[in-house]
Design a protein around this motif. Structure first.
Motif: not given
Length: 172
Positions: A3-11, A45-51
């Protein structure tokens, strides 16, 4: 299929890796405010490539690589100032000999940016020569020569008691 990582995973990544990223950024830059800016920029920058992140266990390493690459690009700017004078040095973290900490930080600040990055990644982040070369996008030979030059300079500045001759001899 993963699965693609979620915003919760990024948090979760941000909360879990912020302290280590900040310490690395501070050691690279020698300035608290710039270190915070670097971490925030790297995380953006990490979030921009998070998907495109496929392995959440590798995400902290990915964020650290983004941080180092961002710092390297900052060092290339003509406006970059290598040193900033401060009245007092910050005291945080754990050192075997805390009395040497201010001198070590001051000596690190006197190294060129690439040498400082190599020392921080090799001896603070405990990366191998190959991992450091990959993070800095350079050859392993460059990492070894930069490490040797940096340690020689640190020995001149700090003495063998703080940077022993054996440091760097077999640390791959």
């Amino acid at each position: 299929m993963a699965r693609s990582p979620s915003d919760a995973d990024f948090t979760e990544l941000v909360h879990g890796s912020w302290p280590a990223l900040y310490r690395t950024a501070y050691l690279l830059l020698g300035d608290r405010a710039e270190a915070e800016d670097l971490v925030q920029t790297a995380l953006a920058k990490t979030y921009a490539a998070w998907s495109s992140v496929r392995d959440l266990d590798a995400a902290p390493g990915f964020a650290r690589t983004v941080l180092v690459n961002t710092a390297t690009s900052w060092f290339r700017r003509k406006s970059w100032r290598n040193e900033r004078p401060t009245a007092t040095l910050p005291e945080s973290g754990h050192d075997p000999d805390p009395s040497a900490r201010p001198a070590v930080i001051a000596a690190l600040a006197q190294l060129p940016p690439r040498q400082r990055a190599v020392v921080v990644l090799r001896y603070y982040e405990d990366l191998s020569v190959a991992q450091t070369a990959q993070a800095l996008d350079c050859s392993e030979g460059t990492v070894k020569s930069q490490t040797s030059d940096a340690l020689a300079r640190l020995r001149t500045l700090l003495g063998d008691a703080v940077v022993p001759q054996t440091l760097g001899a077999q640390h791959d």
